[in-house]
Write a protein that holds these residues in place. Structure first.
Motif: not given
Length: 156
Positions: A11-30
């Motif tokens: 569950l920790d690994r999945l939650a960390i993965d979600e944060v990193i994916t959120g990072y990429a999406v936030a940068v791409d979407d501004g």
């Protein structure tokens, strides 16, 4: 490791993965408020390894908002994620270290003499290092550092 600890680790690994994916999406979407929300209160980012700046998450969000206007189209891919959870004698702790490669193609905002888009692609690749922290709302970025390994810039 008990099943309960193994499940908590997954569950920790999945939650960390979600944060990193959120990072990429936030940068791409501004989505700069989303970007800032991914960081711990004292979170910092260091983009000097790619020609940028270093500072707080809020400072970097403002800098990225200005800089990314040059690249209206971007698709930020973060891959090969290696997550190392803090080990407290067989139990996961509240810190994690993540190394992940990135590929970052972007389109420069340029127009030809007729006003039509004419910009070539700008592509970079490298590695991120994230220091993560488990906080009350979940996993957050304590620090992120960009280590650019290569770039292909347009020849114009």
């Amino acid at each position: 490791m008990t099943q309960r600890v193994a499940l908590a680790t997954v569950l920790d690994r999945l939650a960390i993965d979600e944060v990193i994916t959120g990072y990429a999406v936030a940068v791409d979407d501004g989505a700069w408020s989303d970007y800032g929300a991914l960081f711990a209160e004292d979170g910092r980012a260091d983009y000097r390894g790619a020609g940028g700046i270093e500072g707080t998450a809020q400072e970097l969000a403002r800098w990225l908002a200005e800089t990314m206007r040059l690249f209206p189209v971007r698709q930020h891919l973060i891959v090969n994620r290696r997550v190392e959870l803090e080990d407290l004698g067989g139990y996961p702790g509240d810190r994690a270290h993540v190394r992940a490669d990135y590929l970052n193609p972007m389109r420069l905002a340029r127009q030809d003499d007729t006003g039509a888009p004419s910009a070539p692609d700008f592509v970079t690749g490298g590695r991120y290092t994230f220091e993560m922290l488990r906080a009350d709302p979940g996993w957050l970025i304590r620090t992120v550092t960009v280590h650019e390994k290569w770039r292909r810039a347009p020849s114009v």
